[in-house]
Design an enzyme around this catalytic site. Sequence first.
Site, PDB file in Angstrom:
ATOM      1  N   TYR A  56       0.833  -1.209   0.000  1.00 40.92           N
ATOM      2  CA  TYR A  56       0.000   0.000   0.000  1.00 40.92           C
ATOM      3  C   TYR A  56       0.867   1.258   0.000  1.00 40.92           C
ATOM      4  CZ  TYR A  56      -3.036   3.758   1.540  1.00 40.92           C
ATOM      5  OH  TYR A  56      -3.700   4.950   1.631  1.00 40.92           O
ATOM      6  N   GLY A  63      -5.890   5.408  -0.133  1.00 39.07           N
ATOM      7  CA  GLY A  63      -7.285   5.365   0.289  1.00 39.07           C
ATOM      8  C   GLY A  63      -8.081   4.436  -0.588  1.00 39.07           C
ATOM      9  N   ARG A 295     -13.053  26.853  49.679  1.00 34.62           N
ATOM     10  CA  ARG A 295     -12.817  25.725  50.568  1.00 34.62           C
ATOM     11  C   ARG A 295     -12.536  24.418  49.822  1.00 34.62           C
ATOM     12  NH1 ARG A 295     -17.470  22.904  53.489  1.00 34.62           N
ATOM     13  NH2 ARG A 295     -18.588  24.772  52.867  1.00 34.62           N
ATOM     14  N   ASN A 424     -14.215  10.096   2.440  1.00 38.62           N
ATOM     15  CA  ASN A 424     -13.247   9.345   1.642  1.00 38.62           C
ATOM     16  C   ASN A 424     -13.880   8.074   1.084  1.00 38.62           C
ATOM     17  OD1 ASN A 424     -10.192   7.580   2.102  1.00 38.62           O
ATOM     18  ND2 ASN A 424     -10.436   9.274   0.691  1.00 38.62           N
ATOM     19  N   ASN A 427     -14.182   4.987   3.114  1.00 40.51           N
ATOM     20  CA  ASN A 427     -12.966   4.284   3.551  1.00 40.51           C
ATOM     21  C   ASN A 427     -12.636   4.715   4.974  1.00 40.51           C
ATOM     22  OD1 ASN A 427     -10.333   2.909   3.364  1.00 40.51           O
ATOM     23  ND2 ASN A 427      -9.501   4.994   3.206  1.00 40.51           N
ATOM     24  N   GLN A 428     -12.703   6.021   5.218  1.00 43.28           N
ATOM     25  CA  GLN A 428     -12.520   6.556   6.570  1.00 43.28           C
ATOM     26  C   GLN A 428     -13.900   6.652   7.212  1.00 43.28           C
ATOM     27  OE1 GLN A 428     -10.182  10.178   6.548  1.00 43.28           O
ATOM     28  NE2 GLN A 428      -8.677   9.336   5.126  1.00 43.28           N
TER      29      GLN A 428
END
Length: 514
Positions: A56, A63, A295, A424, A427-428
């Site tokens: 890749y 992608g 406090r 994408n 893909n994403q």
Amino acid sequence: MGTFENQVVLDGDLSLESFEKVVLGGYSVALGKPVYPRVEASYAFLEKFRQHRVIYGINTGFGPMAQYRISDDELQALQYNIIRSHATGCGKPLEPEYVRAAMLCRLQVLSRGRSGVHIEALKALQDFINSGFTPYVPRHGSVGASGDLVQMAHIALALLGEGELLSEGRRIPMASVSGSIPLYRYIHIREGLAMVNGTSVMCGIGLVTLLRAKRLFNWALAASALINEVAGSYSDFLSPALFEARGGSGQAAVAARLRALLEGSGCLRDRAAELFNAPSDGHFTHKVQPYYSLRCVPQVLGPVWHTIELVEEALVGELNSVSDNPLVCPELNNVVHGGNFHGDAVSLAMDQLKMVMVRVAMLAERQLNYLMHDRINGILPPFVNLGKLGVNYGLQAAQFTATSTTAECQTLGYPMYLHSIPNNNDNQDIVSMGTNSALLCAQVVENATEVMSVLHMALAQAVDALGVEERLSPTTREVYQSVRREFPKVVEDRALYLDLEWIKAYMQEHEPGR
């Protein structure tokens, strides 16, 4: 990692302190001797291993385009194209320190020898960092899943001499200065993908923001110590017995730091000396227990500090990891494909930091309100006004600024980590939005610093109104005096926006009292 004569040498893990020296301290960076053989070995392995194999981003598209095999005569064009095609950012430019941080983070990733890049790519990135020039990088573009592709593409574009620089707010074409910077003239087999793939931008922004948040936290502690002196609080709200009974989530550590800040104070009260015998009329003139914003400081700021420590662990871990894909693994005789570029860890860490910094702003705003509201504190003039009431207004309007800025922080506090929009070509399909998270966190820290600045202005006024400077602890007296050097006493009304800018800048650059 080593440091020599204002230079940080990358030869292992990079500490937060060394990161700060390079990004904010002006130190140069150099590749250590161990980097060269492992980077060169990784490149040599990939060069040989890729022959007759599908890898890749080496001989495939990126992608969804990974389904397309790339011919040998187009491999170099592929690497150039991912940089050029992804330089699509928009919006205001990232601050120079964020870009410098991103470049250092990317250099650290590549120095690990898992990316299969040529050593010349690291040398060029090192030289660019040391040149002092800053690539022009728009802030919008990253979804934080294949990393910060868009912003890193703008950095890589400048490294090739094709992008722009940012200088004093002006955009300058690289072509006009390219002779002054050693550039990366020749992409080999992987440098395009390796330069843009990963979490370097979100991690760099996150680390710079973390450093600023830690400093702001110290100012919050100083303010919390001072306000309890101004109020004449009973000292037992910091009793070790309380935190032996419930000491988790940073509370005991915060209480210990407050006790150290207040050591030697003549303003705190001894409950045993005053309250074991009730007054004859049955009415206590001094509040038996202060408001929660005074406090309960250890209980409020304890989890904040605990979260800061967790965020530091996450971000420094990310700085020293390999956020790349695929990874070159000669010891496995393989190139391993996965998703180390995904920014969820950084996104979650930045949202956690953002939320607790909102809390810091909220606490500061409530402490400021205590000082401003004479019917609540019962000891100070309205709005810590040291002039003539009705004619002069003290810090009345400065409170508006703090209140509105706190409200903005609260709105920005919603977690970006929960936003994922598939893109994408799906893909994403689940993304981190980590860079957005880091940028929003940075904005909250800046906003909270503004709120803290108004609070310290009011504290200085309160100390003068009560005339207790000499009764403050030695440490808080130094804090008061350092603020007063930047912020002269307000008696007659004047425009205070410059005072606020000066104190804000001072807080961003100095620890309390220094």
